[in-house]
Design an enzyme around this catalytic site. Structure first.
Site, PDB file in Angstrom:
ATOM      1  N   ASP A  80     -70.555 -89.656 -11.380  1.00 30.03           N
ATOM      2  CA  ASP A  80     -71.166 -89.218 -12.629  1.00 30.03           C
ATOM      3  C   ASP A  80     -72.670 -89.436 -12.693  1.00 30.03           C
ATOM      4  O   ASP A  80     -73.301 -89.121 -13.703  1.00 30.03           O
ATOM      5  CB  ASP A  80     -70.492 -89.934 -13.811  1.00 30.03           C
ATOM      6  CG  ASP A  80     -69.031 -89.530 -13.965  1.00 30.03           C
ATOM      7  OD1 ASP A  80     -68.738 -88.331 -13.768  1.00 30.03           O
ATOM      8  OD2 ASP A  80     -68.199 -90.399 -14.238  1.00 30.03           O
TER       9      ASP A  80
ATOM     10  N   LYS B 244     -64.932 -85.801  -7.270  1.00 31.40           N
ATOM     11  CA  LYS B 244     -65.099 -85.054  -8.518  1.00 31.40           C
ATOM     12  C   LYS B 244     -66.556 -85.108  -8.942  1.00 31.40           C
ATOM     13  O   LYS B 244     -67.135 -86.185  -9.098  1.00 31.40           O
ATOM     14  CB  LYS B 244     -64.242 -85.632  -9.639  1.00 31.40           C
ATOM     15  CG  LYS B 244     -64.374 -84.829 -10.949  1.00 31.40           C
ATOM     16  CD  LYS B 244     -63.640 -85.490 -12.101  1.00 31.40           C
ATOM     17  CE  LYS B 244     -64.478 -86.490 -12.845  1.00 31.40           C
ATOM     18  NZ  LYS B 244     -65.460 -85.851 -13.769  1.00 31.40           N
TER      19      LYS B 244
ATOM     20  N   ASP C 161     -65.525 -80.303 -12.017  1.00 28.56           N
ATOM     21  CA  ASP C 161     -64.999 -80.564 -13.351  1.00 28.56           C
ATOM     22  C   ASP C 161     -66.027 -80.144 -14.409  1.00 28.56           C
ATOM     23  O   ASP C 161     -66.751 -80.970 -14.949  1.00 28.56           O
ATOM     24  CB  ASP C 161     -64.665 -82.049 -13.487  1.00 28.56           C
ATOM     25  CG  ASP C 161     -63.990 -82.381 -14.797  1.00 28.56           C
ATOM     26  OD1 ASP C 161     -63.378 -81.477 -15.404  1.00 28.56           O
ATOM     27  OD2 ASP C 161     -64.073 -83.553 -15.223  1.00 28.56           O
TER      28      ASP C 161
ATOM     29  N   ARG D 163     -65.752 -95.197 -12.813  1.00 25.21           N
ATOM     30  CA  ARG D 163     -66.475 -96.460 -12.905  1.00 25.21           C
ATOM     31  C   ARG D 163     -65.817 -97.651 -12.214  1.00 25.21           C
ATOM     32  O   ARG D 163     -66.547 -98.493 -11.656  1.00 25.21           O
ATOM     33  CB  ARG D 163     -66.756 -96.776 -14.384  1.00 25.21           C
ATOM     34  CG  ARG D 163     -67.921 -95.944 -14.930  1.00 25.21           C
ATOM     35  CD  ARG D 163     -67.976 -95.929 -16.440  1.00 25.21           C
ATOM     36  NE  ARG D 163     -66.953 -95.025 -16.998  1.00 25.21           N
ATOM     37  CZ  ARG D 163     -66.842 -94.763 -18.300  1.00 25.21           C
ATOM     38  NH1 ARG D 163     -67.663 -95.317 -19.163  1.00 25.21           N
ATOM     39  NH2 ARG D 163     -65.907 -93.931 -18.722  1.00 25.21           N
TER      40      ARG D 163
END
Length: 225
Positions: free
Chosen positions: A10, A32, A60, A206
């Site tokens: 992320d 992802k 995603d 995470r």
């Protein structure tokens, strides 16, 4: 799937993303990349992170718009060769059909049912009075009827939906090893619990990427399955 763990990267930093992926690659089944990274770097950034890797890409982006627009977006993303791409089930049957038709046969199109950051109170605020489980089942049946490959749902909904859609692909976020901080997730299970419930892909971010040693964290999760 030999290793169902897809690591969620992320960070908006290309170099950091590439380093993370390189570190955990031996211990995960896929990567992802989502909206934050895509908005920062676009297709070129995705390609830079995945270059030279044998891991499948889960793109995603949770596309949600009129059918023609979503079909155009899916078609434009085909060059990245995603193994999985997401749309929102709430976009409706015509949008779902258009997304599947626009994607390459090698790309599995899955639709998000109810975000794992939402609980019953959040859904009630949005006009859904009967909770996450009922809404997820309702949307999953729509997704199946539209011919998509599967859904994204929390681990709490997998078993009920799998009972009605045995061959669907169930992509499951909200997965946290025992003792991990749940963060902004509200409907969670451990990796082994989610897999036992019927998950096909475990999306874990995470607990791996924020660990002092991401590779060790990924290896430990994989070994627990």
């Amino acid at each position: 799937m030999a290793n169902p763990v897809f690591v969620a990267i992320d960070t908006p930093d290309v170099a950091a993303a590439r380093a993370l992926v390189a570190a955990v690659a031996p211990h995960v089944g896929g990567v992802k990349l989502g909206l934050e990274f895509f908005c920062a770097h676009g297709p070129a950034g995705i390609a830079a992170v995945m270059q030279g890797l044998a891991l499948p890409l889960f793109l995603d982006l949770k596309l949600h718009d009129i059918p023609n627009t979503v079909a155009g977006a899916v078609h434009s993303l085909a060059a990245l060769a995603p193994a999985i791409i997401t749309v929102h089930a709430a976009g409706g049957r015509a949008m779902l059909v258009a997304a599947r038709a626009a994607a390459p046969a090698s790309t599995r199109v899955v639709a998000v049912t109810v975000l794992t950051s939402l609980d019953a109170a959040d859904l009630l605020d949005a006009g859904v009075p009967d909770g996450a489980a009922a809404q997820a089942v309702r949307l999953a049946l729509l997704v199946r009827a539209a011919g998509l490959d599967g859904i994204v749902c929390s681990p709490h909904e997998v078993a009920a939906i799998k009972a009605q859609w045995a061959d669907g692909l169930f992509v499951v976020p909200g997965v946290r090893p025992a003792g991990s901080d749940v963060g902004d997730q509200k409907r969670v299970m451990t990796p082994s619990q989610a897999l036992a419930a019927g998950a096909g892909v475990l999306v874990i971010g995470r607990p791996i990427t924020s660990a002092p040693d991401p590779a060790a964290a990924a290896a430990q999760i994989a070994a627990s399955l």
